[in-house]
Design an enzyme around this catalytic site. Structure first.
Site, short mmCIF file in Angstrom:
data_model
loop_
_atom_site.label_atom_id
_atom_site.label_comp_id
_atom_site.label_asym_id
_atom_site.label_seq_id
_atom_site.Cartn_x
_atom_site.Cartn_y
_atom_site.Cartn_z
N THR A 80 -22.61 -67.86 -84.10
CA THR A 80 -21.42 -68.55 -83.58
C THR A 80 -20.15 -67.98 -84.20
O THR A 80 -20.19 -67.24 -85.18
CB THR A 80 -21.50 -70.06 -83.88
OG1 THR A 80 -21.53 -70.26 -85.29
CG2 THR A 80 -22.73 -70.68 -83.25
N HIS A 138 -21.23 -80.81 -90.01
CA HIS A 138 -22.18 -79.76 -90.42
C HIS A 138 -22.20 -79.65 -91.94
O HIS A 138 -21.32 -80.17 -92.64
CB HIS A 138 -21.81 -78.41 -89.82
CG HIS A 138 -22.39 -78.18 -88.46
ND1 HIS A 138 -21.72 -78.51 -87.31
CD2 HIS A 138 -23.58 -77.67 -88.06
CE1 HIS A 138 -22.46 -78.19 -86.25
NE2 HIS A 138 -23.59 -77.68 -86.69
N LYS A 142 -21.64 -73.76 -93.50
CA LYS A 142 -21.39 -73.24 -92.16
C LYS A 142 -20.13 -72.38 -92.16
O LYS A 142 -19.09 -72.78 -92.69
CB LYS A 142 -21.28 -74.37 -91.15
CG LYS A 142 -21.17 -73.88 -89.71
CD LYS A 142 -21.43 -75.00 -88.72
CE LYS A 142 -21.25 -74.53 -87.28
NZ LYS A 142 -22.15 -73.41 -86.95
#
Length: 247
Positions: A80, A138, A142
């Site tokens: 991502t 999260h 991350k």
């Protein structure tokens, strides 16, 4: 299938387990993990590979796509935070005549969640009393914020809710405009991905929530995507795969 797992971190290990569970063989490639079978994407590491699954880092994704496509291997990209380079990735895949499927989240449950958001936004388009927001949680390791999943959810809302025109992800120190959709994030501890779309009115509040219990769902979806892209050519998103399943 023989799958090359590019990036042998936590997700890489989950993908390994998912590949085993569905009867596939695999090789692992990671320049930083000594337990990986190979350090580089090259002719040796991709020998006999059908599809590569990339869960690495936003800074390395495009170069990985270039290397993998030069060996005419199809690609699943689950990394991502690199979406400003999607057009360039499309050009690379199309020039090499390979198949590439990408997503900010390959979890089948999340993609069912996206369909629920799409339907809810279409309904709420008829009811102007409801405002909408996106929030995600999260773990503190991350690399990107907001998550790719949150941005995908927000784009689905914008496509189906006419009164929202713009996604805002920064900290707001002003009144939000009526046509803005606020997407916010929390990072702490070891929280597994949690995504909330809320519809709020003066009378009540409706919430659509997805909570990932583990990385297992993400890995399984990535392997299913590898199976789906294996014999295809072209540039695809996860929605293309979901549409072929949900007819």
């Amino acid at each position: 299938m023989n799958i090359a797992i590019v990036g042998y971190g936590k997700m890489g290990h989950e993908i390994e387990n998912a590949a085993k569970g569905r009867g596939h063989s695999f090789v692992t490639i990671d320049p930083n993990d000594k337990s990986a079978q190979y350090r580089e994407i090259n002719k040796e590491s991709l020998n006999g590979v059908d599809v590569c699954v990339d869960f690495t880092h936003p800074s390395s994704v495009l170069e990985n796509i270039r290397k993998i496509s030069s060996f005419k291997k199809n690609i699943v990209v689950g990394t991502t935070g690199w979406y400003d380079k999607l057009d360039e990735a499309r050009k690379i895949a199309e020039h090499a005549d390979i198949g590439l499927i990408w997503s900010g989240n390959f979890s089948i449950g999340v993609n069912i969640y996206f369909k629920m958001i799409e339907n809810a936004a279409r309904i709420m388009n008829k009811f102007s009393d409801y405002d909408v927001f996106v929030h995600e949680f999260h773990h503190n390791q991350k690399a990107d914020s907001p998550s790719g999943t949150a941005i995908m959810a927000a784009k689905i809302i914008l496509s189906n809710l006419g009164r929202k025109k713009k996604i805002v992800t920064e900290e707001l120190k002003r009144k939000i405009n009526p046509d803005e959709l606020h997407v916010s994030s929390t990072r702490a501890g070891t929280i597994t991905g949690t995504h909330i779309v809320g519809f709020d009115s003066a009378a009540d509040y409706i919430e659509i929530k997805h909570f990932a219990k583990s990385r297992q769902g993400f890995a399984l979806g990535a392997i299913m995507a590898a199976e789906w892209i294996n014999v295809k050519r072209g540039f695809y998103g996860i929605d293309d795969m979901m549409k072929s399943i949900i007819k």
